[in-house]
Design an enzyme around this catalytic site. Structure first.
Site, PDB file in Angstrom:
ATOM      1  N   ASP A   1      40.432  34.802  42.217  1.00  0.00           N
ATOM      2  CA  ASP A   1      39.779  33.640  42.830  1.00  0.00           C
ATOM      3  C   ASP A   1      38.897  34.059  44.000  1.00  0.00           C
ATOM      4  OD1 ASP A   1      41.012  31.968  41.039  1.00  0.00           O
ATOM      5  OD2 ASP A   1      42.471  31.144  42.453  1.00  0.00           O
TER       6      ASP A   1
ATOM      7  N   GLU B   1      34.217  32.932  34.599  1.00  0.00           N
ATOM      8  CA  GLU B   1      33.625  33.948  35.472  1.00  0.00           C
ATOM      9  C   GLU B   1      32.119  34.035  35.269  1.00  0.00           C
ATOM     10  OE1 GLU B   1      35.318  36.334  31.902  1.00  0.00           O
ATOM     11  OE2 GLU B   1      35.819  34.528  33.023  1.00  0.00           O
TER      12      GLU B   1
ATOM     13  N   ASP C   1      27.643  37.160  34.257  1.00  0.00           N
ATOM     14  CA  ASP C   1      29.056  37.258  33.879  1.00  0.00           C
ATOM     15  C   ASP C   1      29.669  38.422  34.660  1.00  0.00           C
ATOM     16  OD1 ASP C   1      31.190  36.444  31.669  1.00  0.00           O
ATOM     17  OD2 ASP C   1      31.230  38.633  31.871  1.00  0.00           O
ATOM     18  N   ILE C   2      30.824  38.184  35.294  1.00  0.00           N
ATOM     19  CA  ILE C   2      31.510  39.249  36.027  1.00  0.00           C
ATOM     20  C   ILE C   2      32.149  40.192  35.021  1.00  0.00           C
ATOM     21  CG2 ILE C   2      33.335  39.796  37.679  1.00  0.00           C
ATOM     22  CD1 ILE C   2      32.900  37.030  38.913  1.00  0.00           C
TER      23      ILE C   2
ATOM     24  N   ASN D   1      42.003  40.344  37.349  1.00  0.00           N
ATOM     25  CA  ASN D   1      43.174  39.456  37.432  1.00  0.00           C
ATOM     26  C   ASN D   1      44.464  40.197  37.099  1.00  0.00           C
ATOM     27  OD1 ASN D   1      42.071  36.995  38.276  1.00  0.00           O
ATOM     28  ND2 ASN D   1      41.451  36.438  36.204  1.00  0.00           N
TER      29      ASN D   1
END
Length: 294
Positions: A189, A215, A172-173, A180
């Protein structure tokens, strides 16, 4: 009464070529997901404008300018031209003002992505592309969740049948929403694509990289016990964290948290396998992120 007849002027060679070219070229919408994903837009005029309004191909996204770009043909060659858009026009991830298009090029207009298909085999290419979209996540190039589920089920069965180890790494980022909110969704993106590229460079042929959610990514690693999987996960963590991502005008520091699951030969379905990795992922996040738990 004398019947009126209309004289038909034969098309010249160049006109015939233009008609053939127009009939054999199209744009296929690859991203974003939705009811129009996979839709084919025939390039049946010599000039096609793409934009949010007053356009031949209308794209209802805030990242797309009202008249964003045009695709046009001159002397049997298709080209694209940016129309002074806010977020730019890209071919194969390179910004362009005006550039020729070749068969298979990826055209990005704002955050929307199209594939340009042209030539006598365009019909077969279109069907091949729509099939590819059933197994590949278009934005990142990783396998999609449907492909992941099929692969995990097969590997679980093989692991149990032969008594061989199998591990699953769920990534997971960290703080992706912050990326964002700070830099914009286009940069988000680009981060997703960049993370996918770094992960895929490390994935072996017999393994599978898939985008699991917004993500989140998964790597399935057959023939790998828990100890080896934890070492591998740490390599992946460092691969992302050690070098920042350059996204247009932004330099973005990115880290990932990873949960590792290894069923140790027990019978388990794909949902339970992923849930076990997800539980470990949240352990890593609760412990401070940018780390591995297993």
């Amino acid at each position: 009464m004398k019947e009126r007849t209309r004289k038909i002027t034969p098309l010249g060679a160049s006109e015939i070529s233009t008609v053939k070219l127009l009939g054999q070229s199209c744009l296929v919408l690859l991203y974003p997901p939705g009811p129009e994903m996979g839709k084919r837009f025939p390039l049946d005029k010599s000039k096609i404008v793409l934009g949010r309004s007053r356009a031949d191909i209308q794209i209802d996204l805030d990242s797309v300018s009202r008249r964003h770009a045009r695709v046009f043909s001159v002397e049997r060659q298709w080209s694209v031209e940016d129309l002074g858009s806010t977020n730019g026009t890209y071919i194969n991830d390179l910004p362009v003002k005006r550039s020729r298009l070749t068969n298979g090029d990826i055209l990005r207009v704002g955050s929307s992505i199209f594939k340009f298909l042209s030539g006598p085999g365009v019909e077969a290419s279109y069907h091949e592309e729509t099939y590819r979209m059933t197994i590949i996540d278009t934005l990142t190039g990783a396998n999609n969740r449907r492909c992941l589920t099929d692969f995990v089920e097969r590997e679980i069965a093989r692991s149990v049948r032969h008594g061989r180890p199998l591990s699953l790494l769920l990534f997971d980022i960290d703080h992706f929403k912050r990326i964002n909110d700070t830099h914009g969704h286009l940069t988000g993106d680009e981060v997703l694509k960049g993370v996918s590229r770094r992960l895929s460079a490390r994935v072996r042929t017999e393994e599978l990289l898939a985008r699991y959610g917004g993500e989140e990514f998964v790597v399935v690693v057959p023939e790998t016990d828990q100890r080896a999987a934890l070492i591998l996960a740490e390599e992946y963590r460092a691969l992302v964290a050690d070098e920042p991502f350059h996204c247009e005008d932004h330099v973005v520091e990115v880290t990932i948290s990873i949960g590792v699951a290894t069923p140790e030969g027990e019978e388990i379905d794909s949902d339970a396998f992923l849930k076990r990795a997800d539980d470990k992922l949240y352990e890593a996040k609760r412990a401070g992120r940018n780390r591995v738990a297993g």
